[in-house]
Design a protein around this motif. Structure first.
Motif, PDB file in Angstrom:
ATOM      1  N   GLY A   1      11.201 -12.533   1.980  1.00 44.92           N
ATOM      2  CA  GLY A   1      11.179 -11.486   0.964  1.00 44.92           C
ATOM      3  C   GLY A   1      11.552 -12.030  -0.406  1.00 44.92           C
ATOM      4  N   LEU A   2      12.571 -12.894  -0.449  1.00 39.40           N
ATOM      5  CA  LEU A   2      12.979 -13.505  -1.711  1.00 39.40           C
ATOM      6  C   LEU A   2      11.880 -14.413  -2.256  1.00 39.40           C
ATOM      7  CD1 LEU A   2      16.691 -14.377  -0.885  1.00 39.40           C
ATOM      8  CD2 LEU A   2      15.855 -12.516  -2.334  1.00 39.40           C
ATOM      9  N   ALA A   3      11.169 -15.079  -1.328  1.00 37.97           N
ATOM     10  CA  ALA A   3      10.066 -15.945  -1.749  1.00 37.97           C
ATOM     11  C   ALA A   3       8.954 -15.129  -2.407  1.00 37.97           C
ATOM     12  CB  ALA A   3       9.520 -16.711  -0.547  1.00 37.97           C
ATOM     13  N   LEU A   4       8.727 -13.918  -1.912  1.00 42.32           N
ATOM     14  CA  LEU A   4       7.728 -13.047  -2.533  1.00 42.32           C
ATOM     15  C   LEU A   4       8.152 -12.670  -3.949  1.00 42.32           C
ATOM     16  CD1 LEU A   4       6.641 -10.553   0.298  1.00 42.32           C
ATOM     17  CD2 LEU A   4       5.577 -12.704  -0.393  1.00 42.32           C
ATOM     18  N   LEU A   5       9.429 -12.347  -4.124  1.00 43.85           N
ATOM     19  CA  LEU A   5       9.924 -11.982  -5.457  1.00 43.85           C
ATOM     20  C   LEU A   5       9.804 -13.154  -6.421  1.00 43.85           C
ATOM     21  CD1 LEU A   5      13.152  -9.959  -4.549  1.00 43.85           C
ATOM     22  CD2 LEU A   5      10.910  -9.058  -5.213  1.00 43.85           C
ATOM     23  N   ASP A   6       9.947 -14.352  -5.895  1.00 38.91           N
ATOM     24  CA  ASP A   6       9.901 -15.549  -6.731  1.00 38.91           C
ATOM     25  C   ASP A   6       8.504 -15.827  -7.278  1.00 38.91           C
ATOM     26  OD1 ASP A   6      11.833 -17.203  -7.731  1.00 38.91           O
ATOM     27  OD2 ASP A   6      11.408 -18.851  -6.357  1.00 38.91           O
TER      28      ASP A   6
ATOM     29  N   ARG B   1      -0.384 -16.601  -1.876  1.00 37.73           N
ATOM     30  CA  ARG B   1       0.481 -17.528  -2.613  1.00 37.73           C
ATOM     31  C   ARG B   1       1.698 -17.955  -1.805  1.00 37.73           C
ATOM     32  NH1 ARG B   1       0.851 -15.556  -8.948  1.00 37.73           N
ATOM     33  NH2 ARG B   1      -1.392 -15.209  -9.307  1.00 37.73           N
ATOM     34  N   SER B   2       2.204 -17.067  -0.975  1.00 39.22           N
ATOM     35  CA  SER B   2       3.414 -17.392  -0.204  1.00 39.22           C
ATOM     36  C   SER B   2       3.102 -18.085   1.109  1.00 39.22           C
ATOM     37  CB  SER B   2       4.216 -16.117   0.081  1.00 39.22           C
ATOM     38  OG  SER B   2       3.460 -15.234   0.908  1.00 39.22           O
ATOM     39  N   GLY B   3       1.872 -17.930   1.588  1.00 38.24           N
ATOM     40  CA  GLY B   3       1.488 -18.553   2.843  1.00 38.24           C
ATOM     41  C   GLY B   3       1.889 -17.770   4.081  1.00 38.24           C
ATOM     42  N   VAL B   4       2.347 -16.523   3.912  1.00 36.74           N
ATOM     43  CA  VAL B   4       2.710 -15.695   5.066  1.00 36.74           C
ATOM     44  C   VAL B   4       1.524 -14.812   5.436  1.00 36.74           C
ATOM     45  CG1 VAL B   4       5.123 -15.667   4.349  1.00 36.74           C
ATOM     46  CG2 VAL B   4       3.634 -13.766   3.705  1.00 36.74           C
ATOM     47  N   PRO B   5       1.429 -14.376   6.684  1.00 42.19           N
ATOM     48  CA  PRO B   5       0.340 -13.487   7.081  1.00 42.19           C
ATOM     49  C   PRO B   5       0.357 -12.202   6.255  1.00 42.19           C
ATOM     50  CG  PRO B   5       1.461 -14.362   9.000  1.00 42.19           C
ATOM     51  CD  PRO B   5       2.284 -14.749   7.813  1.00 42.19           C
ATOM     52  N   LYS B   6      -0.814 -11.636   6.058  1.00 41.03           N
ATOM     53  CA  LYS B   6      -0.921 -10.433   5.234  1.00 41.03           C
ATOM     54  C   LYS B   6      -0.124  -9.283   5.828  1.00 41.03           C
ATOM     55  CE  LYS B   6      -4.271  -7.413   2.962  1.00 41.03           C
ATOM     56  NZ  LYS B   6      -5.713  -7.118   2.749  1.00 41.03           N
ATOM     57  N   SER B   7      -0.115  -9.174   7.175  1.00 43.30           N
ATOM     58  CA  SER B   7       0.645  -8.091   7.821  1.00 43.30           C
ATOM     59  C   SER B   7       2.139  -8.250   7.559  1.00 43.30           C
ATOM     60  CB  SER B   7       0.371  -8.075   9.326  1.00 43.30           C
ATOM     61  OG  SER B   7       0.732  -9.325   9.922  1.00 43.30           O
ATOM     62  N   THR B   8       2.618  -9.494   7.557  1.00 39.36           N
ATOM     63  CA  THR B   8       4.033  -9.761   7.277  1.00 39.36           C
ATOM     64  C   THR B   8       4.353  -9.450   5.823  1.00 39.36           C
ATOM     65  OG1 THR B   8       4.090 -11.518   8.941  1.00 39.36           O
ATOM     66  CG2 THR B   8       5.847 -11.516   7.299  1.00 39.36           C
ATOM     67  N   ALA B   9       3.462  -9.855   4.921  1.00 30.16           N
ATOM     68  CA  ALA B   9       3.667  -9.571   3.501  1.00 30.16           C
ATOM     69  C   ALA B   9       3.702  -8.073   3.254  1.00 30.16           C
ATOM     70  CB  ALA B   9       2.555 -10.218   2.678  1.00 30.16           C
ATOM     71  N   HIS B  10       2.850  -7.338   3.950  1.00 33.94           N
ATOM     72  CA  HIS B  10       2.813  -5.882   3.789  1.00 33.94           C
ATOM     73  C   HIS B  10       4.138  -5.260   4.218  1.00 33.94           C
ATOM     74  CE1 HIS B  10       1.768  -1.691   4.871  1.00 33.94           C
ATOM     75  NE2 HIS B  10       0.996  -1.785   3.789  1.00 33.94           N
ATOM     76  N   ARG B  11       4.679  -5.708   5.353  1.00 29.84           N
ATOM     77  CA  ARG B  11       5.947  -5.177   5.852  1.00 29.84           C
ATOM     78  C   ARG B  11       7.097  -5.507   4.905  1.00 29.84           C
ATOM     79  NH1 ARG B  11       5.941  -7.702  10.169  1.00 29.84           N
ATOM     80  NH2 ARG B  11       7.482  -9.324   9.745  1.00 29.84           N
ATOM     81  N   LEU B  12       7.105  -6.740   4.415  1.00 31.26           N
ATOM     82  CA  LEU B  12       8.168  -7.140   3.501  1.00 31.26           C
ATOM     83  C   LEU B  12       8.092  -6.368   2.186  1.00 31.26           C
ATOM     84  CD1 LEU B  12       8.027 -11.018   4.040  1.00 31.26           C
ATOM     85  CD2 LEU B  12       9.835  -9.467   4.807  1.00 31.26           C
ATOM     86  N   VAL B  13       6.888  -6.138   1.702  1.00 33.44           N
ATOM     87  CA  VAL B  13       6.711  -5.385   0.459  1.00 33.44           C
ATOM     88  C   VAL B  13       7.233  -3.966   0.620  1.00 33.44           C
ATOM     89  CG1 VAL B  13       4.970  -4.318  -1.024  1.00 33.44           C
ATOM     90  CG2 VAL B  13       4.835  -6.758  -0.502  1.00 33.44           C
ATOM     91  N   LEU B  14       6.985  -3.351   1.774  1.00 37.45           N
ATOM     92  CA  LEU B  14       7.490  -1.997   2.011  1.00 37.45           C
ATOM     93  C   LEU B  14       9.014  -1.966   1.972  1.00 37.45           C
ATOM     94  CD1 LEU B  14       5.147  -0.683   4.866  1.00 37.45           C
ATOM     95  CD2 LEU B  14       5.092  -0.112   2.422  1.00 37.45           C
ATOM     96  N   ASP B  15       9.648  -2.983   2.555  1.00 35.68           N
ATOM     97  CA  ASP B  15      11.114  -3.066   2.523  1.00 35.68           C
ATOM     98  C   ASP B  15      11.614  -3.241   1.088  1.00 35.68           C
ATOM     99  OD1 ASP B  15      11.505  -2.715   5.200  1.00 35.68           O
ATOM    100  OD2 ASP B  15      11.718  -4.844   5.671  1.00 35.68           O
ATOM    101  N   LEU B  16      10.922  -4.110   0.340  1.00 31.02           N
ATOM    102  CA  LEU B  16      11.346  -4.381  -1.032  1.00 31.02           C
ATOM    103  C   LEU B  16      11.147  -3.159  -1.928  1.00 31.02           C
ATOM    104  CD1 LEU B  16       9.917  -8.007  -1.351  1.00 31.02           C
ATOM    105  CD2 LEU B  16      12.336  -7.353  -1.281  1.00 31.02           C
ATOM    106  N   ILE B  17      10.104  -2.399  -1.676  1.00 31.89           N
ATOM    107  CA  ILE B  17       9.888  -1.161  -2.425  1.00 31.89           C
ATOM    108  C   ILE B  17      10.989  -0.154  -2.101  1.00 31.89           C
ATOM    109  CG2 ILE B  17       8.383   0.862  -2.636  1.00 31.89           C
ATOM    110  CD1 ILE B  17       5.994  -1.009  -2.318  1.00 31.89           C
ATOM    111  N   ALA B  18      11.319  -0.049  -0.809  1.00 33.66           N
ATOM    112  CA  ALA B  18      12.360   0.895  -0.391  1.00 33.66           C
ATOM    113  C   ALA B  18      13.708   0.564  -1.010  1.00 33.66           C
ATOM    114  CB  ALA B  18      12.465   0.906   1.135  1.00 33.66           C
ATOM    115  N   TRP B  19      13.977  -0.720  -1.182  1.00 28.43           N
ATOM    116  CA  TRP B  19      15.260  -1.146  -1.757  1.00 28.43           C
ATOM    117  C   TRP B  19      15.265  -1.047  -3.278  1.00 28.43           C
ATOM    118  CZ3 TRP B  19      16.915  -5.434  -4.750  1.00 28.43           C
ATOM    119  CH2 TRP B  19      18.304  -5.605  -4.788  1.00 28.43           C
ATOM    120  N   GLY B  20      14.078  -1.064  -3.882  1.00 27.54           N
ATOM    121  CA  GLY B  20      13.982  -0.979  -5.331  1.00 27.54           C
ATOM    122  C   GLY B  20      13.686  -2.291  -6.014  1.00 27.54           C
TER     123      GLY B  20
END
Length: 263
Positions: A18-23, A40-59
């Protein structure tokens, strides 16, 4: 209330991802799609989608029509960081004054890892400096700000920076550790550092270190940037040095007052 998507042994890995996505974001108003973040991060799209939802929820991220951008909660947390926010708040009038006196772009930076982190930038109408921005980073050896900080850092840190490859940003960047050590010695003697087309062709920078009070440890550096030659750039050194010394005195006095109040 925000609840992370993963609550198992893999949560630490999710945090780092998640931090790597923010970077991947390089400016406050940048918008990236989930597909772009995944690529850009090299993670699967499904994983990126899940992490983005968490990051949105946290702000940490905000959702828009074209993708996601950095969320306001990150800026709220950033304003609470004492080492940079205290220095920035105190330095703001000094940076504005330096900008007015020299008619050049003034910058304020601190050390962040083995790089410099820009925490303030006052631009001038006549010259834009696109390669630097608030929140941006730069190589320490290729900038006057970095050399001003490096010259007054502890020897162990200096050795760690010089032991790594000194990447060339322009044909004038110093990449020889021996030559850089000689320059840092001169910076310690004069308390002024120069970058003449080392970080970007056509631009110079004059910088001086800022200390936690006169005689205290180095806290950061302040500079001016313009388009000229070294001989002309040196004319701005007295103004930059005087500003850095005044800011150092103010920073030290503020810290002493806060310590006395706490006691």
């Amino acid at each position: 209330m925000y609840r992370p998507a993963e609550q198992d042994a893999g949560s630490a890995s999710s945090l780092s991802r998640g931090l790597a996505l923010l970077d991947l974001f390089t400016s406050p108003d940048q918008v990236l799609s989930i597909s772009e973040l995944a690529r850009r991060s090299g993670v699967p799209k499904s994983t990126a989608h899940r992490l983005v939802l968490d990051l949105i929820a946290w702000g940490a991220l905000e959702k828009g029509t074209a993708g996601v951008s950095l969320g306001v909660h990150l800026f709220e947390l950033g304003s609470l960081v004492p080492s940079s926010s205290t220095l920035r708040d105190l330095a703001l009038p000094f940076a504005h004054n330096l900008n007015e006196v020299t008619k050049l772009t003034s910058n304020l930076a601190i050390r962040e890892g083995n790089e410099v982190l820009y925490i303030e930038k006052i631009t001038t109408r006549t010259l834009k400096v696109p390669h630097s921005r608030v929140g941006g980073r730069a190589r320490m050896h290729a900038t006057a700000l970095g050399k001003a900080i490096l010259a007054f850092s502890d020897p162990e840190f200096v050795n760690s920076v010089l032991s790594e490859p000194l990447h060339r940003q322009t044909e004038k960047t110093i990449t020889d550790p021996v030559e850089l050590r000689r320059e840092l010695l001169g910076v310690r003697q004069e308390r002024v550092a120069y970058d003449v087309e080392e970080s970007r062709l056509g631009l110079f920078c004059v910088s001086a270190p800022v200390f936690n009070g006169q005689g205290g440890p180095v806290a950061g550096a302040i500079s001016v940037t313009g388009a000229t030659e070294l001989a002309i750039a040196k004319r701005y050194a007295p103004a930059v040095l005087a500003t850095a010394m005044a800011l150092s005195t103010t920073l030290g006095a503020t810290k002493r007052t806060r310590h006395a109040t706490a006691v």
